[in-house]
Design a protein around this motif. Structure first.
Motif, PDB file in Angstrom:
ATOM      1  N   ILE A 293      17.023  -2.940 -22.166  1.00 14.01           N
ATOM      2  CA  ILE A 293      15.850  -2.389 -21.487  1.00 14.01           C
ATOM      3  C   ILE A 293      15.115  -3.538 -20.802  1.00 14.01           C
ATOM      4  N   ILE A 294      15.003  -3.452 -19.483  1.00 13.78           N
ATOM      5  CA  ILE A 294      14.278  -4.476 -18.730  1.00 13.78           C
ATOM      6  C   ILE A 294      12.978  -3.868 -18.219  1.00 13.78           C
ATOM      7  N   ASN A 295      11.902  -4.605 -18.363  1.00 12.98           N
ATOM      8  CA  ASN A 295      10.573  -4.102 -18.028  1.00 12.98           C
ATOM      9  C   ASN A 295       9.890  -5.050 -17.064  1.00 12.98           C
ATOM     10  N   TRP A 296       9.212  -4.490 -16.073  1.00 12.81           N
ATOM     11  CA  TRP A 296       8.457  -5.316 -15.125  1.00 12.81           C
ATOM     12  C   TRP A 296       7.036  -4.770 -14.930  1.00 12.81           C
ATOM     13  N   GLN A 297       6.457  -4.219 -15.993  1.00 10.26           N
ATOM     14  CA  GLN A 297       5.101  -3.700 -15.915  1.00 10.26           C
ATOM     15  C   GLN A 297       4.130  -4.814 -15.521  1.00 10.26           C
ATOM     16  N   PRO A 298       2.955  -4.467 -14.953  1.00  7.04           N
ATOM     17  CA  PRO A 298       1.985  -5.503 -14.564  1.00  7.04           C
ATOM     18  C   PRO A 298       1.664  -6.440 -15.726  1.00  7.04           C
ATOM     19  N   ARG A 299       1.532  -7.713 -15.417  1.00  3.23           N
ATOM     20  CA  ARG A 299       1.312  -8.713 -16.465  1.00  3.23           C
ATOM     21  C   ARG A 299       0.011  -8.513 -17.230  1.00  3.23           C
TER      22      ARG A 299
ATOM     23  N   ILE B 240       1.629 -17.310  13.976  1.00  6.32           N
ATOM     24  CA  ILE B 240       0.404 -17.708  13.277  1.00  6.32           C
ATOM     25  C   ILE B 240      -0.071 -19.040  13.861  1.00  6.32           C
ATOM     26  N   ALA B 241      -1.089 -18.970  14.717  1.00  2.34           N
ATOM     27  CA  ALA B 241      -1.649 -20.190  15.302  1.00  2.34           C
ATOM     28  C   ALA B 241      -2.534 -20.897  14.291  1.00  2.34           C
ATOM     29  N   SER B 242      -3.355 -20.139  13.598  1.00  3.13           N
ATOM     30  CA  SER B 242      -4.225 -20.691  12.552  1.00  3.13           C
ATOM     31  C   SER B 242      -4.600 -19.564  11.597  1.00  3.13           C
ATOM     32  N   VAL B 243      -4.824 -19.915  10.356  1.00  4.22           N
ATOM     33  CA  VAL B 243      -5.179 -18.916   9.353  1.00  4.22           C
ATOM     34  C   VAL B 243      -6.697 -18.792   9.320  1.00  4.22           C
ATOM     35  N   ASP B 244      -7.212 -17.794  10.018  1.00  2.00           N
ATOM     36  CA  ASP B 244      -8.647 -17.559  10.057  1.00  2.00           C
ATOM     37  C   ASP B 244      -8.914 -16.059  10.161  1.00  2.00           C
ATOM     38  N   LYS B 245     -10.162 -15.691  10.210  1.00  2.00           N
ATOM     39  CA  LYS B 245     -10.517 -14.272  10.236  1.00  2.00           C
ATOM     40  C   LYS B 245      -9.980 -13.596  11.490  1.00  2.00           C
ATOM     41  N   THR B 246      -9.931 -14.332  12.582  1.00  2.00           N
ATOM     42  CA  THR B 246      -9.422 -13.767  13.835  1.00  2.00           C
ATOM     43  C   THR B 246      -7.951 -13.385  13.712  1.00  2.00           C
ATOM     44  N   PHE B 247      -7.182 -14.238  13.047  1.00  4.09           N
ATOM     45  CA  PHE B 247      -5.758 -13.936  12.881  1.00  4.09           C
ATOM     46  C   PHE B 247      -5.564 -12.647  12.087  1.00  4.09           C
ATOM     47  N   PHE B 248      -6.330 -12.470  11.008  1.00  7.15           N
ATOM     48  CA  PHE B 248      -6.147 -11.310  10.138  1.00  7.15           C
ATOM     49  C   PHE B 248      -6.763 -10.028  10.699  1.00  7.15           C
ATOM     50  N   ALA B 249      -7.594 -10.139  11.720  1.00  7.90           N
ATOM     51  CA  ALA B 249      -8.283  -8.972  12.273  1.00  7.90           C
ATOM     52  C   ALA B 249      -7.299  -7.879  12.673  1.00  7.90           C
ATOM     53  N   GLN B 250      -7.605  -6.661  12.284  1.00  7.50           N
ATOM     54  CA  GLN B 250      -6.841  -5.462  12.666  1.00  7.50           C
ATOM     55  C   GLN B 250      -5.440  -5.415  12.043  1.00  7.50           C
ATOM     56  N   LYS B 251      -5.161  -6.305  11.127  1.00 11.31           N
ATOM     57  CA  LYS B 251      -3.820  -6.319  10.530  1.00 11.31           C
ATOM     58  C   LYS B 251      -3.818  -5.673   9.144  1.00 11.31           C
ATOM     59  N   LYS B 252      -2.692  -5.034   8.830  1.00  7.38           N
ATOM     60  CA  LYS B 252      -2.491  -4.506   7.484  1.00  7.38           C
ATOM     61  C   LYS B 252      -1.901  -5.617   6.632  1.00  7.38           C
ATOM     62  N   ILE B 253      -2.620  -5.960   5.568  1.00  8.88           N
ATOM     63  CA  ILE B 253      -2.232  -7.089   4.720  1.00  8.88           C
ATOM     64  C   ILE B 253      -1.731  -6.550   3.384  1.00  8.88           C
ATOM     65  N   GLY B 254      -0.531  -6.905   3.016  1.00 13.02           N
ATOM     66  CA  GLY B 254       0.046  -6.414   1.775  1.00 13.02           C
ATOM     67  C   GLY B 254      -0.141  -7.367   0.612  1.00 13.02           C
ATOM     68  N   LEU B 255      -0.565  -6.828  -0.532  1.00 15.56           N
ATOM     69  CA  LEU B 255      -0.642  -7.577  -1.785  1.00 15.56           C
ATOM     70  C   LEU B 255      -0.024  -6.703  -2.871  1.00 15.56           C
ATOM     71  N   ILE B 256       0.258  -7.291  -4.018  1.00 21.02           N
ATOM     72  CA  ILE B 256       0.763  -6.520  -5.145  1.00 21.02           C
ATOM     73  C   ILE B 256      -0.399  -6.166  -6.067  1.00 21.02           C
ATOM     74  N   ASP B 257      -0.384  -4.973  -6.577  1.00 19.04           N
ATOM     75  CA  ASP B 257      -1.446  -4.501  -7.469  1.00 19.04           C
ATOM     76  C   ASP B 257      -1.233  -5.049  -8.881  1.00 19.04           C
ATOM     77  N   ASP B 258      -1.317  -6.362  -8.986  1.00 20.19           N
ATOM     78  CA  ASP B 258      -1.138  -7.042 -10.264  1.00 20.19           C
ATOM     79  C   ASP B 258      -2.058  -8.264 -10.288  1.00 20.19           C
ATOM     80  N   PRO B 259      -3.266  -8.132 -10.855  1.00 22.24           N
ATOM     81  CA  PRO B 259      -4.235  -9.230 -10.867  1.00 22.24           C
ATOM     82  C   PRO B 259      -3.726 -10.506 -11.531  1.00 22.24           C
TER      83      PRO B 259
END
Length: 269
Positions: A86-92, A145-164
């Motif tokens: 049994i292998i498990n990958w539940q959130p940490r 990606i010219a630079s990592v700033d608020k302008t770059f991220f504007a209007q973009k869908k940003i993916g993260l994992i729901d695991d704090p």
């Protein structure tokens, strides 16, 4: 005539009530069969029907998890001792001190400081099996990606994992996004790493963070990725002292093969 009909009807109602009560009582006293349908684990059977023992392992990602479990199930040394894997990958965040102290997992992939925090004396019940190198975390984008700033991220869908508890796909990227005052309504939380990468490859997400050495992204254009953090601990693989030491060599080979499938070398750099 009407009185006879009334009596017959009453009898039918009474019989119906008795039958309903009997069915309810019978159902109430039947053992409940639990259908275990978990979205965060995979189970496979070995060819050993004489044993009832399970080999349980935990990894922090579902990436290639099924292949790892099946590889163990098909191994003769494992099947000689265990009925299933049994292998498990539940959130940490669901991994607690009791999980470690009761040795719920025979093999576990965690960072040392995480294990130390859950059980300061963990060395008495778990031992390091495979040490992993540090790694870099990158932002990956479908546009340059010219630079990592608020302008770059504007209007973009940003993916993260729901695991704090995830350093690479939650903690560090979310901290940077908040420092840049990026609107958090742009963030799409995915259930696991495989879902995160797949949605990105399908262009359902514009930007995601990821370990730089993962195979699915290894050929990503250099102009469309940038370093988020460097030399972060990947953790180690730990084996419970309840596992027969004769299996350690096999498990080491299985872990190394699995890490290679992720394009991650087990040798420290």
């Amino acid at each position: 005539m009407s009185e006879h009909l009334y009596i017959s009807t009453s009898k039918l109602i009474f019989i119906g009530l008795v039958a309903a009560l009997s069915i309810w009582f019978f159902t109430l006293h039947q053992p409940h069969k639990t259908l275990q349908l978990s979205l965060s684990q995979h189970t496979c059977l070995t060819n050993n029907n004489q044993s009832s023992a399970s080999f349980n392992l935990y990894i922090p990602t579902n990436y290639h998890s099924q292949q790892l479990a099946e590889s163990l199930c098909n191994n003769t040394e494992i099947s000689n001792r265990y009925h299933q894997v049994i292998i498990n990958w539940q959130p940490r965040k669901l991994i607690g001190s009791e999980t470690i102290l009761t040795q719920a997992y025979d093999l576990i992939w965690l960072r040392d400081y995480r294990l130390q925090g859950l059980a300061p004396d963990y060395q008495s019940i778990y031992q390091s099996l495979v040490e992993l190198p540090s790694y870099d975390i990158h932002w990956y984008s479908h546009s340059p990606i010219a630079s990592v700033d608020k302008t770059f991220f504007a209007q973009k869908k940003i993916g993260l994992i729901d695991d704090p508890a995830s350093l690479s796909t939650y903690q560090l990227p979310l901290t940077q996004l908040r420092q840049l005052n990026v609107d958090e309504s742009q963030i799409v939380y995915c259930a696991n790493y495989q879902s995160l990468v797949q949605k990105f490859l399908n262009q359902q997400l514009d930007v995601i963070p990821s370990i730089s050495s993962v195979s699915a992204l290894k050929d990503w254009p250099s102009t469309q990725q940038v370093v988020l953090a460097q030399n972060r601990p990947m953790g180690n693989w730990y084996v419970s002292n309840q596992v027969d030491a004769k299996l350690h060599g096999l498990l080491t080979k299985q872990v190394n093969h699995y890490m290679q499938s992720l394009q991650i070398s087990h040798n420290k750099s």
